[in-house]
Motif scaffolding. Sequence first.
Motif, short mmCIF file in Angstrom:
data_model
loop_
_atom_site.label_atom_id
_atom_site.label_comp_id
_atom_site.label_asym_id
_atom_site.label_seq_id
_atom_site.Cartn_x
_atom_site.Cartn_y
_atom_site.Cartn_z
N GLY A 33 0.47 12.13 -3.69
CA GLY A 33 -0.05 11.27 -2.64
C GLY A 33 -1.45 11.68 -2.22
N LEU A 34 -1.93 11.06 -1.17
CA LEU A 34 -3.27 11.36 -0.69
C LEU A 34 -3.30 12.72 -0.02
CD1 LEU A 34 -4.26 7.87 0.79
CD2 LEU A 34 -4.83 8.81 -1.46
N ALA A 35 -4.49 13.26 0.10
CA ALA A 35 -4.64 14.58 0.71
C ALA A 35 -4.53 14.49 2.23
CB ALA A 35 -6.02 15.15 0.32
N ASP A 36 -4.33 15.65 2.87
CA ASP A 36 -4.32 15.69 4.32
C ASP A 36 -5.62 15.09 4.85
OD1 ASP A 36 -1.90 16.98 4.23
OD2 ASP A 36 -2.79 18.99 4.36
N GLY A 37 -5.50 14.30 5.88
CA GLY A 37 -6.69 13.70 6.48
C GLY A 37 -7.11 12.40 5.85
N GLU A 38 -6.40 11.96 4.83
CA GLU A 38 -6.73 10.69 4.18
C GLU A 38 -5.67 9.65 4.54
OE1 GLU A 38 -9.08 12.02 0.13
OE2 GLU A 38 -6.91 11.73 0.02
N VAL A 39 -6.11 8.45 4.83
CA VAL A 39 -5.21 7.35 5.17
C VAL A 39 -5.55 6.16 4.29
CG1 VAL A 39 -4.46 5.76 6.97
CG2 VAL A 39 -4.99 8.13 7.56
N ALA A 40 -4.54 5.61 3.63
CA ALA A 40 -4.73 4.41 2.82
C ALA A 40 -4.72 3.20 3.75
CB ALA A 40 -3.63 4.28 1.78
N CYS A 41 -5.81 2.48 3.78
CA CYS A 41 -5.97 1.37 4.72
C CYS A 41 -5.62 0.02 4.09
CB CYS A 41 -7.40 1.29 5.23
SG CYS A 41 -7.96 2.79 6.03
N ALA A 42 -5.88 -0.13 2.81
CA ALA A 42 -5.70 -1.44 2.18
C ALA A 42 -5.84 -1.31 0.67
CB ALA A 42 -6.75 -2.42 2.70
N VAL A 43 -5.46 -2.37 -0.01
CA VAL A 43 -5.72 -2.51 -1.44
C VAL A 43 -6.53 -3.78 -1.64
CG1 VAL A 43 -4.69 -3.04 -3.69
CG2 VAL A 43 -3.73 -1.23 -2.28
N GLU A 44 -7.54 -3.72 -2.46
CA GLU A 44 -8.31 -4.92 -2.79
C GLU A 44 -8.04 -5.30 -4.24
OE1 GLU A 44 -12.06 -4.44 0.31
OE2 GLU A 44 -12.44 -4.48 -1.85
N LEU A 45 -7.84 -6.60 -4.45
CA LEU A 45 -7.47 -7.10 -5.77
C LEU A 45 -8.29 -8.32 -6.14
CD1 LEU A 45 -3.58 -7.29 -5.32
CD2 LEU A 45 -4.83 -5.47 -6.47
N HIS A 46 -8.38 -8.55 -7.43
CA HIS A 46 -8.87 -9.84 -7.91
C HIS A 46 -7.69 -10.80 -7.96
CE1 HIS A 46 -13.02 -8.92 -9.22
NE2 HIS A 46 -12.55 -7.69 -9.35
N LYS A 47 -7.97 -12.06 -7.72
CA LYS A 47 -6.91 -13.06 -7.82
C LYS A 47 -6.86 -13.57 -9.25
CE LYS A 47 -5.01 -17.14 -5.57
NZ LYS A 47 -4.63 -17.87 -6.76
N PRO A 48 -5.73 -13.40 -9.92
CA PRO A 48 -5.66 -13.84 -11.32
C PRO A 48 -5.46 -15.35 -11.43
CG PRO A 48 -3.56 -12.95 -10.63
CD PRO A 48 -4.49 -12.79 -9.46
N GLY A 49 -5.98 -15.91 -12.53
CA GLY A 49 -5.65 -17.30 -12.82
C GLY A 49 -4.24 -17.39 -13.34
N ARG A 50 -3.91 -16.42 -14.19
CA ARG A 50 -2.54 -16.30 -14.70
C ARG A 50 -2.17 -14.83 -14.74
NH1 ARG A 50 -0.44 -20.27 -19.31
NH2 ARG A 50 -0.81 -22.23 -18.24
N ILE A 51 -0.89 -14.56 -14.56
CA ILE A 51 -0.45 -13.17 -14.62
C ILE A 51 0.96 -13.12 -15.20
CG2 ILE A 51 0.45 -13.18 -12.25
CD1 ILE A 51 -0.59 -10.23 -12.07
N ALA A 52 1.24 -12.07 -15.93
CA ALA A 52 2.59 -11.88 -16.48
C ALA A 52 2.94 -10.40 -16.42
CB ALA A 52 2.66 -12.38 -17.92
N PHE A 53 4.20 -10.14 -16.21
CA PHE A 53 4.68 -8.76 -16.09
C PHE A 53 6.01 -8.67 -16.82
CE2 PHE A 53 7.29 -5.62 -13.68
CZ PHE A 53 6.52 -4.50 -13.93
N VAL A 96 0.83 -1.20 0.00
CA VAL A 96 0.00 0.00 0.00
C VAL A 96 0.87 1.25 0.00
CG1 VAL A 96 -1.68 1.31 1.36
CG2 VAL A 96 -1.95 -1.16 1.08
N GLY A 97 1.97 1.21 0.73
CA GLY A 97 2.88 2.36 0.75
C GLY A 97 3.40 2.69 -0.63
N ASN A 98 3.68 1.68 -1.43
CA ASN A 98 4.17 1.94 -2.78
C ASN A 98 3.09 2.57 -3.65
OD1 ASN A 98 4.77 0.56 -5.80
ND2 ASN A 98 6.50 1.54 -4.78
N VAL A 99 1.86 2.16 -3.43
CA VAL A 99 0.74 2.69 -4.24
C VAL A 99 0.55 4.19 -3.99
CG1 VAL A 99 -1.76 2.58 -4.58
CG2 VAL A 99 -0.44 0.47 -4.39
#
Lengths: 189, 271
Positions: free
Chosen positions: B154-174, B111-114
Amino acid sequence: MLTRDEIRRAETYSISAGIESSAGAAPPACTTDGRSITLPLNGTESVWDVLDAHSITLPLGCASGHCGSCTVLLGDVPVPACIVPHAEARGRDIATIATASEDALVTAMMEHGAVQCGFCSPGIVVTLSWLIRGAAAEGRVVTVDEVRDALTGHLCRCTGYAAVVSAAVAASKGFSGNGQGIDEAGTTA
Amino acid sequence: MTTHLFASTWGEAVYAARTADSVIIGGGTSVQPWLTSTGTEPSVLIHLRDIPGAGTIEPIEASEGPLAESVTRVRIGAMARISDAALVPWFGGVQPSWFATPAVRRRATVVGNVVSRFGPRELVPVLAACRGRLLVMDEDGLRTMDVTTVPPAGLADGEVACAVELHKPGRIAFERVSVRPSMSRSEIAVAGAIGRGCGAALSGGIGGRSMFVEDAESSLVDPSGAERFAAACRRTYCSGTEVDSDVVRLLSGLAERVHRALHASKGDREC
């Protein structure tokens, strides 16, 4: 983790709660190489800065986590001390090369000519000693690939890495039962 | 003088983050070098490590939360480390060895990287290919945003990133272009994922914004859709404000490699 109660709490949170949560506590401290060290209550210093202020001097290269020369164990995990805010060390154990190194690795590095100027060596020894202990706990020897991966983030500009890799594998063989059944690549047969 | 607040709830973190020059620390691997090199002294550093459950990675149950669609989604807490073994399926069956160093990966958070404003958001193309959504809390409650739309500052003052939600891929490539295989920033990157809710994303420059590739799903699934997928990547990149012809050419090549990897017979791409 993130419950509806938490969301509601965010909506009703009051200013006093946040300030009281960090006030009135005992001075923050950590343990470094077995001795207690008082940490600053405020400020932006890194763990490296705090250790240096307590005369525990580690090499400092890049100050951005890339060169690995200041690596210590924080909570038994290798990390460059320069990228850790001092407050993150509160209540934690830090081990520098003084207590985190394995004699077998230091000896092997000398025998393999894996040290020249020595600036990067403390960090390398901390990381590879941790790796060797982890492999031994699993009853195996570190592999060449594992050592090379662990050395990513440890910059050496005089010796190079081949001698370090061979020293680490040799030390691991000694650590895990004299290398019986282990091939040249450090993998178990 | 900079004070430190160890938030014990998300509410505490949100409240403290309302202070104009506060800085939130997850792993701290980017924040501390910034503090050291610039001499900046924020009024408060907000640590998230003591928030219960902040480091968990857990499947999202179908009945939980407005975002939940099926159990093939996962929630990555703000303190979950990049090296966490549970995330291996999202990086093609291995750790993201192209990201920084092993020591940094063991400390830095996804999340920090995002939301980082200090360096390239190297993970975002992969997360975006899995339709990553950032959960952001402020004093009004919880909302979500696409991981590709986090402002550069980054996010604005007063905003906190709590989590990231993702779909789980069947296959992935990068696939990416960089000076070195590791410890080197991505200059151009393409990620493709096959699976429910998944798609593709690209990044067209160091520190450049990641972009979700529209209409890529069918070409990704089609074994003969490599050229269509490359064309979709080109269209997405060219929809941006600055277009570099060299980048277009390289993106096409990367897209075809991603497509090939997704349809390779080797099992190592299976998640």
